[in-house]
Design a protein around this motif. Sequence first.
Motif, mmCIF file in Angstrom:
data_model
loop_
_atom_site.group_PDB
_atom_site.id
_atom_site.type_symbol
_atom_site.label_atom_id
_atom_site.label_comp_id
_atom_site.label_asym_id
_atom_site.label_seq_id
_atom_site.Cartn_x
_atom_site.Cartn_y
_atom_site.Cartn_z
ATOM 1 N N LYS A 31 30.360 48.338 -55.554
ATOM 2 C CA LYS A 31 29.881 49.310 -56.560
ATOM 3 C C LYS A 31 28.752 50.375 -55.978
ATOM 4 N N LEU A 32 27.957 50.019 -55.105
ATOM 5 C CA LEU A 32 27.277 50.826 -54.339
ATOM 6 C C LEU A 32 27.794 51.576 -53.558
ATOM 7 N N LEU A 33 28.904 51.344 -52.819
ATOM 8 C CA LEU A 33 29.691 52.128 -51.830
ATOM 9 C C LEU A 33 30.520 52.965 -52.667
ATOM 10 N N ALA A 34 30.897 52.954 -53.693
ATOM 11 C CA ALA A 34 31.506 53.791 -54.559
ATOM 12 C C ALA A 34 30.524 54.852 -54.975
ATOM 13 N N ALA A 35 29.457 54.449 -55.217
ATOM 14 C CA ALA A 35 28.486 55.852 -55.864
ATOM 15 C C ALA A 35 27.502 56.216 -54.629
ATOM 16 N N CYS A 36 27.800 55.912 -53.477
ATOM 17 C CA CYS A 36 26.832 56.359 -52.449
ATOM 18 C C CYS A 36 27.211 57.847 -52.470
ATOM 19 N N THR A 37 26.202 58.713 -52.236
ATOM 20 C CA THR A 37 26.449 60.199 -51.802
ATOM 21 C C THR A 37 25.656 60.408 -50.499
ATOM 22 N N GLN A 38 24.859 59.741 -50.051
ATOM 23 C CA GLN A 38 24.287 59.510 -48.882
ATOM 24 C C GLN A 38 24.698 58.903 -47.785
ATOM 25 N N ARG A 39 24.859 59.504 -46.469
ATOM 26 C CA ARG A 39 25.600 58.956 -45.276
ATOM 27 C C ARG A 39 24.927 57.385 -44.938
ATOM 28 N N GLU A 40 23.571 57.450 -44.968
ATOM 29 C CA GLU A 40 22.869 56.117 -44.627
ATOM 30 C C GLU A 40 23.239 55.249 -45.393
ATOM 31 N N GLN A 41 22.961 55.592 -46.888
ATOM 32 C CA GLN A 41 23.501 54.592 -47.820
ATOM 33 C C GLN A 41 24.786 53.841 -47.918
ATOM 34 N N ALA A 42 25.780 54.872 -47.627
ATOM 35 C CA ALA A 42 27.321 54.481 -47.433
ATOM 36 C C ALA A 42 27.184 53.377 -45.992
ATOM 37 N N LEU A 43 26.739 53.643 -45.143
ATOM 38 C CA LEU A 43 26.635 52.983 -44.019
ATOM 39 C C LEU A 43 26.182 51.504 -44.309
ATOM 40 N N GLU A 44 24.958 51.440 -44.814
ATOM 41 C CA GLU A 44 24.366 50.242 -45.052
ATOM 42 C C GLU A 44 25.034 49.323 -46.389
ATOM 43 N N GLU A 176 30.540 63.517 -41.033
ATOM 44 C CA GLU A 176 29.394 64.431 -41.589
ATOM 45 C C GLU A 176 29.203 63.751 -42.983
ATOM 46 N N ASP A 177 29.922 63.207 -43.800
ATOM 47 C CA ASP A 177 29.486 62.903 -45.487
ATOM 48 C C ASP A 177 30.636 61.881 -45.712
ATOM 49 N N PHE A 178 30.199 60.882 -46.432
ATOM 50 C CA PHE A 178 31.139 59.617 -46.610
ATOM 51 C C PHE A 178 31.074 59.537 -48.346
ATOM 52 N N SER A 179 30.412 60.602 -49.030
ATOM 53 C CA SER A 179 30.764 60.645 -50.547
ATOM 54 C C SER A 179 31.920 61.040 -51.082
ATOM 55 N N ILE A 180 32.409 60.510 -52.133
ATOM 56 C CA ILE A 180 33.415 60.532 -52.802
ATOM 57 C C ILE A 180 33.887 61.820 -53.093
ATOM 58 N N THR A 181 32.916 62.586 -53.538
ATOM 59 C CA THR A 181 33.201 64.046 -54.082
ATOM 60 C C THR A 181 33.286 64.736 -52.923
#
Length: 298
Positions: A31-44, A176-181
């Motif tokens: 759920k956190l990975l699906a909601a991440c908008t920041q690169r560091e958050q997505a990596l963690e 550069e960016d891992f966000s879904i949007t």
Amino acid sequence: MRQEMGGDRARDTDFQKKIDYEIRMRDGACKLLAACTQREQALEAAKSLLTCNARIVSYMSELQRMKEAQVLQCRGRRSSDAGMLEDRLPCKGKVAISDLRIPLMWKDTDYFKNKGDVHRYAVFGLIQIGCDLYDTEMVMVDRTMTDICFENAVVFSSVGPDFEMKLQIYSCCVEEDFSITSAPKKLASKLSSSLGRSTGKKVRAGLDSTGESAAANGGTSPILFPATAVVGPKYHLLAHTSLSLAAIHDSFRTQSLSIIGNEDCSFVLPLYGSVCCRLAAQPRCMTQHMISSFLNLQ
């Protein structure tokens, strides 16, 4: 015999609780990975997801091994014989690994002349003995670094002398960016530039979620695309090695490292094929009384 069966049930229940906990943690990481908008958050979040999956597999394998051992014990020797055998086994102890360092071998054009494409990598390690699995911190690596260093030490509290420590290194090439949007926007910009101005506008209108953009382009119906899957960083196994009792030493030593993949893989770093670490052990008999009895000396 009843006490032994009760202990087996307690261990089974304990492992089942651990598996349930990791499943909940895995769901939270998804759920956190699906909601991440920041690169560091997505990596963690991706790191947590991989670690949870590894722990679930480890716990389930250990639970299966315990059940098989229980069946064999019921068919085999008596419990009294098993107790006598355990008394003759060497004691367990603590094993610690620290000062993990993996040297890098950059090309001259990359490191000294500062040429070529600049890539950044997120790297972390998984360290496992039996069903106990620990993860290191995540380290960001680029061509300005000569080594991948993990500062934290990992301690296993109850390990037998025949242990096998598995060390796995995972890496991910940082985009550069891992966000879904951002994915539909990147696709829209590429399509609009390649298909032409008029068709590109329709494509961009189709990728927008509002109907106002479609009306602004002459009222034409938007081009529909399939729902975008959850995107995010993907870690890959970069290298691995196994350490045993023979690797324990008082000082810092170098061990061989098996590298996975080749230069064409985006996640591959230029490794030497070695890992430096400090592996130490302390038998339980050095800190605890193992046998207490009388000695008759003639």
